[in-house]
Structure formats: structure tokens, C-alpha cells
Write a protein that holds these residues in place. Structure first.
Motif, PDB file in Angstrom:
ATOM      1  N   LEU A 103       0.840  -1.189   0.000  1.00  0.00           N
ATOM      2  CA  LEU A 103       0.000   0.000   0.000  1.00  0.00           C
ATOM      3  C   LEU A 103       0.878   1.243   0.000  1.00  0.00           C
ATOM      4  N   ILE A 104       0.557   2.193  -0.891  1.00  0.00           N
ATOM      5  CA  ILE A 104       1.179   3.517  -0.901  1.00  0.00           C
ATOM      6  C   ILE A 104       0.057   4.542  -0.834  1.00  0.00           C
ATOM      7  N   MET A 105       0.121   5.431   0.165  1.00  0.00           N
ATOM      8  CA  MET A 105      -0.857   6.516   0.291  1.00  0.00           C
ATOM      9  C   MET A 105      -0.106   7.846   0.365  1.00  0.00           C
ATOM     10  N   GLY A 106      -0.330   8.697  -0.646  1.00  0.00           N
ATOM     11  CA  GLY A 106       0.242  10.039  -0.649  1.00  0.00           C
ATOM     12  C   GLY A 106      -0.828  11.069  -0.340  1.00  0.00           C
ATOM     13  N   PRO A 107      -0.496  12.346  -0.422  1.00  0.00           N
ATOM     14  CA  PRO A 107      -1.485  13.393  -0.134  1.00  0.00           C
ATOM     15  C   PRO A 107      -2.348  13.736  -1.339  1.00  0.00           C
ATOM     16  N   TRP A 108      -2.263  12.911  -2.384  1.00  0.00           N
ATOM     17  CA  TRP A 108      -2.780  13.281  -3.693  1.00  0.00           C
ATOM     18  C   TRP A 108      -4.301  13.358  -3.746  1.00  0.00           C
ATOM     19  N   GLY A 123      10.349  -3.451   0.649  1.00  0.00           N
ATOM     20  CA  GLY A 123      10.516  -3.112   2.048  1.00  0.00           C
ATOM     21  C   GLY A 123       9.230  -3.385   2.804  1.00  0.00           C
ATOM     22  N   PRO A 124       8.995  -2.655   3.892  1.00  0.00           N
ATOM     23  CA  PRO A 124       7.744  -2.825   4.633  1.00  0.00           C
ATOM     24  C   PRO A 124       6.538  -2.643   3.726  1.00  0.00           C
ATOM     25  N   PRO A 125       5.429  -3.293   4.048  1.00  0.00           N
ATOM     26  CA  PRO A 125       4.286  -3.318   3.121  1.00  0.00           C
ATOM     27  C   PRO A 125       3.536  -2.005   2.994  1.00  0.00           C
ATOM     28  N   VAL A 126       3.734  -1.062   3.897  1.00  0.00           N
ATOM     29  CA  VAL A 126       2.954   0.177   3.875  1.00  0.00           C
ATOM     30  C   VAL A 126       3.895   1.378   3.795  1.00  0.00           C
ATOM     31  N   LEU A 127       3.592   2.285   2.868  1.00  0.00           N
ATOM     32  CA  LEU A 127       4.326   3.539   2.739  1.00  0.00           C
ATOM     33  C   LEU A 127       3.296   4.667   2.736  1.00  0.00           C
ATOM     34  N   ILE A 128       3.377   5.557   3.733  1.00  0.00           N
ATOM     35  CA  ILE A 128       2.411   6.646   3.835  1.00  0.00           C
ATOM     36  C   ILE A 128       3.135   7.985   3.861  1.00  0.00           C
ATOM     37  N   PHE A 129       2.452   9.003   3.383  1.00  0.00           N
ATOM     38  CA  PHE A 129       2.965  10.368   3.458  1.00  0.00           C
ATOM     39  C   PHE A 129       2.217  11.076   4.572  1.00  0.00           C
ATOM     40  N   GLU A 157       4.681  -1.313   9.070  1.00  0.00           N
ATOM     41  CA  GLU A 157       4.519  -2.758   8.877  1.00  0.00           C
ATOM     42  C   GLU A 157       3.064  -3.145   8.654  1.00  0.00           C
ATOM     43  N   THR A 158       2.140  -2.334   9.176  1.00  0.00           N
ATOM     44  CA  THR A 158       0.723  -2.655   9.043  1.00  0.00           C
ATOM     45  C   THR A 158      -0.071  -1.359   8.870  1.00  0.00           C
ATOM     46  N   TRP A 159      -1.332  -1.533   8.468  1.00  0.00           N
ATOM     47  CA  TRP A 159      -2.291  -0.429   8.496  1.00  0.00           C
ATOM     48  C   TRP A 159      -3.508  -0.901   9.280  1.00  0.00           C
ATOM     49  N   PRO A 160      -3.984  -0.063  10.222  1.00  0.00           N
ATOM     50  CA  PRO A 160      -3.364   1.196  10.649  1.00  0.00           C
ATOM     51  C   PRO A 160      -2.073   0.957  11.416  1.00  0.00           C
ATOM     52  N   PRO A 161      -1.236   1.984  11.554  1.00  0.00           N
ATOM     53  CA  PRO A 161       0.028   1.795  12.272  1.00  0.00           C
ATOM     54  C   PRO A 161      -0.221   1.274  13.688  1.00  0.00           C
TER      55      PRO A 161
END
Length: 572
Positions: free
Chosen positions: A285-290, A333-339, A350-354
């Protein structure tokens, strides 16, 4: 590949791929020179495959064959267009056909955003043997819950503009009808300046489901728009387009990409969490401010999110994901990348939610405060009149490409008597909110049905207030989206408003703010307060009732917002 092979690309502009029922589906191929075979990237679009020629060449120079296909009934593909209905079988047929071509090495991956991402969720449960990976971007986990409606309210601006856009393409060979439709399209495309002036265009004001179903909605020959509008509650019709119960049947690695201000933000997250919970460890999962599909840009709404946002490059991220599964690329890398907005920085989880995110209740007080301490004793409730003929105008938020999206200063809305504002004291320290936000409202109405809206804002030290996330509940759907029940006028009820998810660092000195109202137009259709929402805009000639709506903020009925506050050990 050599440089010569990279420059000598091979093109086939008119591939006819048979669907399982024999309907020819048109596609274009761009691939590297040489004999191959090559792994193949597939995108299936209702928006004209010829628009993706540059993207196709980029993929071919990276060593992939790229196939872009018009979905059934769109542009050069035959058959009748009915959103999502035929995409599972058409997708399976297309993938099987591609895997058999001499230039394909038998491995197919899928990519694309919005509708083009949704078709990936539709085909995955069918488990096509050649589908090796997918990357749905800015796409929902359920059409009813994240696309067509929210809390039972119709998502007016987005869906009407989307239908008009699709209809315009279908009428490209009928100039007289197209000209009339283009006039309507100009009425649903709103500029930031028009929005800041709180203008509501005449088309939105006069819109009704019946009027729309008889104009752009009828050009497809399938009646799909009328069908979608008729099914106001969640039920058997919508279950085929709810992918969440099918998550156990997915067998494909997926990278889900979304934005905090995207029109499908929560749908992207729920796809990732649903598949992860179902035991599929190969999800990312990637979540940006977009906002919707503006990945790769640093400006969203009124805010600039800085250079670090651009370090996650769209094409390189896609290529790395597919190289991972087709070319033994490096492990993820870790499964979740958030901005994290406010901090304006990327962070891996590592997870969502953190795991560090708790759930803090911040209470609404009758004097307009928002505070951690609960109200005590009896307090006078907060009351306002909601007039459907004078709705609160949408100011930014998770809209579609036709309406200004993202965070905007909310000064133009201040002073309205039908917005209840609850604001914290200036924060003594930074507070990070990362996760799903919801409001528990104790409320009543003089009407048999009405709406309640909630919005979370970050108030800066200069007084500017920027929206982060928002939600709505149509009161008759308070207990079930499948079985609506009217209100008893004057009787308090509990209402849960889902504001979806966000990630924002409220800086020291900033204030946390919650706005409560009963309209957010034209993001959502107006509720006439009569129990019959077959209207759409405030000028539709139907019966309207002014509702006296009440929010309770006392010891026995403590309305509050649930904030996922992140707490980390010192030094992290």
C-alpha cells in the motif's frame, strides 16, 4: 536489451481480441524490437486507449510489451457498455489471449487508475492463470460504498460529471447531440475561483435523477445510469460490484496506490487491509497526499507538499513492482508507505493502521470547544436550521477531476449559521493523526429524514483552516445501508459518520477543528428532509422541508470525534 532494440519498437494499432461470447475487443500493442518473448503489461480503459501511446513506449523501452484495450462498448471495441458488468469475463478472456501470443512470455500484469484500476479488482477473483501481478491505483473496494454513495447519500458532482464524460465520447459521431452534451459538461466542470466564490452552477441546482437518466444517461443503450440511480440501498444489485467478500479468492500480488484527498481514498486502503486480513501477504500500500490521479505532483489544492513527495516516482514504482514478480527484482521493504501531511514526509509501516495509532475521543462541547475531557452535567444542545434550498457549498475535499480537490482554506464558509464549529485550544505539542476518523453524533431532527455531515480540519497559526477528510450519513441509513428506517421527529439517535482515513501532523500551536452540518453540495445530493431523496439539486421542483437539526453535547449524550492519535517512544 541493447540501445538498438530500445529504439526499434514494434507497433500494432488494431488487435481484435475475442471475448468469451465472441465480441471483438479492440487493443493496441507496443513492444520492444527483437523476437522476445516479453512480459506483458495490460491496461483496460473506457477512456480511449489511444491516449496512452506515450506510456506504451515507456513500458516497451523498459523491456515490456504494453497492451492497451478499450473495454466493451467503448471507442473501437464492440458490444454494449455497462460499467463493470462484463469486465470480469472480458478481462479473463483478454489475459488468456495475450498469454498465447508469440511475443508474450506467458506472464501478464495489469496496471491503471480509477476505472482502469477497478477492472483489476473485478478480474482478480477469477484467478486467470497468466496474471502474475497487478497495480490498481486510485480505485475503490466497492462501487456502492466508495464510488456511487457515501453513508447512503448520492455522490452527485463526481458521478454526474463521470457519466457526462462517458456519454460525450459515445456521441462523438452525432454533432448536434454532442453539442448539447458539451454545454452540460461545461456546467459540471468547476474552477477553483468559482468554488471559492461559493457558486453553484445551474446544472447542479436543477439536476434530478429522472432528468439526467433521460439525457446523457440514455446514450449507452443499456440503461445503466438509471439502474444505478434506482438502487439507492445496498443489496443484491450492488453485491456483484463489492469486491470485499471476494478477497479470499484473490491470488495475485497487488500494489494499491491512493491519495488522502482522492475520491476513492478509503476504498484503496480497504482493498489492501481486506486482502492482507484474508492471508495474502504479497500486498503493498502507498498513500500520498494526492487528489484523484495526480500522483507525481507536489501541489494539491491550496498546499504545496514539498520535494520529498516527488521522491516516489510513478513509473519507476510501477516498474519496480512488476520487475519484482517477473524479473526477480529486489524484494520490497515494509508493506505500507504513507505520506504524513503537516510533517510532509514519507514513512514506512509494517501494518495499516500503524500499530502506534490509538483511538482518542475528542468531545464536542456546547460552547464550541473540542476537548479531550467529556462534558459534564446537562448542557443546552446545539441547534440549527437546514434548508435544502440553501445548502453548504463543497469546498475542496476528495472530489473527482471535474471539481477542485484537496485541502482549501475554509474562510469562505465561515459565518454560516447551519455549520456548527468545534475547535480545540492551540496545541501544546505536535499531535499526529494517522488512521480512520469517525464521529459519533447524538442528534435529532424535526424531519423524518435528514443528513448530518462532519469534516476534520487543521487550523494553522495564521487562522487558515484546511480540510483533511469528511463524511456524511443519511439519517435513515444510520443502522443499515440495506434497510433504511425513518427518524421519529424530535427523538435523539446515535449516528456514526465515517470520515475515512488521513495522516496529518497537527503542529504545536495549530488547532484541531470539527465542522458539523447537514449538506455538502454538490459533492452529495441535497436531502429534501421528506424521506424521499429522488431529488438532486436545490432548484428541483419537488417538496422541501426545512429541518431543525439538533446536536447533543452533554454528559449522557457526549458527541465526539474518534481520532487515531499516533504515540511513539521518545526518539522515534
Amino acid at each position: 536489451m541493447t540501445l538498438a532494440e530500445q529504439s526499434e519498437l514494434v507497433y500494432a494499432e488494431q488487435l481484435l481480441i475475442p471475448a468469451v461470447d465472441g465480441t471483438p475487443l479492440s487493443a493496441s500493442l507496443t513492444r520492444p524490437g527483437g523476437a522476445g518473448p516479453f512480459p506483458t503489461v495490460l491496461t483496460r480503459t473506457p477512456y480511449d486507449r489511444t491516449n496512452q501511446a506515450a506510456t506504451a513506449e515507456e513500458w516497451a523501452r523498459a523491456g515490456y510489451a504494453f497492451v492497451r484495450q478499450d473495454v466493451r462498448g467503448r471507442f473501437d471495441s464492440e458490444g454494449a457498455f455497462y460499467p463493470f458488468r462484463d469486465d470480469p469475463t472480458d478481462g479473463v478472456s483478454t489475459i488468456a489471449w495475450l498469454a498465447e501470443q508469440p511475443w508474450c512470455n506467458g506472464s501478464v500484469v495489469m496496471t491503471g487508475a480509477s476505472h482502469v484500476g477497478t477492472v483489476q479488482y473485478l478480474v482478480a477473483p477469477r484467478q486467470p492463470a497468466a496474471l502474475a501481478a497487478a497495480m490498481p491505483e486510485f480505485a475503490p473496494a466497492s462501487v456502492y460504498h466508495y464510488w456511487w454513495r457515501h453513508g447512503g447519500a448520492f455522490r452527485l458532482s463526481f458521478n454526474v460529471a463521470w457519466a457526462i464524460l462517458l456519454a460525450r465520447d459515445n456521441l462523438r459521431h452525432y454533432p448536434d447531440r454532442l453539442a448539447r452534451l458539451q454545454e452540460q459538461q461545461a456546467q459540471v466542470w468547476v474552477t477553483p475561483e468559482e468554488m471559492r466564490r461559493l457558486e453553484i452552477k445551474p446544472f447542479f441546482r436543477a439536476w434530478s435523477p429522472e432528468q439526467h437518466a433521460e439525457s446523457p444517461g440514455d446514450v449507452f443503450g443499456t440503461g445503466w445510469f438509471a439502474d444505478f440511480m434506482r438502487e439507492r440501498s445496498f443489496g443484491p444489485f450492488w453485491e456483484a460490484y463489492d469486491f470485499r467478500p471476494q478477497h479470499q479468492d484473490f491470488r495475485v500480488p497487488m500494489l494499491h496506490v491512493g491519495g488522502w484527498h482522492d475520491t476513492f481514498a478509503q476504498g484503496t486502503i480497504d482493498s489492501f487491509t481486506g486482502l492482507s486480513t484474508a492471508g495474502h501477504a504479497d500486498q503493498r500500500l502507498i498513500m500520498g497526499p494526492w487528489r484523484h490521479v495526480n500522483w507525481g505532483q507536489r501541489d494539491v489544492g491550496d498546499l504545496d507538499f514539498g520535494d520529498e513527495l516527488l521522491t516516489v516516482d510513478p513509473f519507476q514504482t510501477r516498474r519496480a513492482w512488476f520487475d519484482r514478480w517477473l524479473r526477480d527484482g529486489p524484494a520490497d521493504g515494509p508493506p505500507v508507505l504513507i505520506f504524513v501531511m503537516g510533517q510532509n514526509a514519507w514513512r514506512e509501516e509494517e501494518t495499516w493502521p500503524p500499530p502506534a495509532a490509538g483511538e482518542d475521543a475528542w468531545y464536542l462541547h456546547a460552547d464550541g470547544r473540542l476537548a479531550r475531557e467529556a462534558p459534564s452535567g446537562d448542557r443546552e444542545p446545539c441547534t440549527y436550521d437546514y434548508d435544502p434550498r440553501n445548502p453548504v457549498v463543497t469546498l475542496g475535499g476528495p472530489e473527482w477531476v471535474n471539481y477542485p480537490c484537496g485541502p482549501f482554506d475554509h474562510a469562505p464558509l465561515e459565518g454560516r449559521r447551519d455549520i456548527l464549529t468545534f475547535e480545540s485550544a492551540p496545541l501544546e505539542e505536535d499531535i499526529e493523526v494517522t488512521g480512520r476518523v469517525s464521529v459519533r453524533l447524538f442528534a435529532s431532527s424535526s424531519a423524518v429524514d435528514t443528513d448530518f455531515t462532519a469534516k476534520l480540519l487543521d487550523v494553522h497559526t495564521d487562522g487558515r483552516a484546511f480540510n483533511l477528510c469528511d463524511g456524511i450519513i443519511r439519517a435513515r441509513y444510520r443502522d443499515s445501508l440495506s434497510h433504511p428506517a425513518p427518524l421519529t421527529p424530535g427523538e435523539p439517535v446515535e449516528l456514526d459518520i465515517d470520515l475515512w482515513s488521513t495522516s496529518n501532523l497537527f503542529r504545536q500551536g495549530h488547532r484541531i477543528r470539527i465542522d458539523i452540518s447537514s449538506s455538502n453540495f454538490p459533492r452529495f445530493d441535497v436531502n429534501p428532509n421528506t424521506g424521499d431523496d429522488s431529488t438532486g439539486g436545490p432548484d428541483t421542483p419537488r417538496e422541501y422541508v426545512v429541518a431543525r437539526n439538533t446536536v447533543y453535547c452533554d454528559q449522557d449524550r457526549p458527541s465526539h470525534v474518534k481520532l487515531p492519535v499516533v504515540r511513539r517512544p521518545l526518539g522515534r
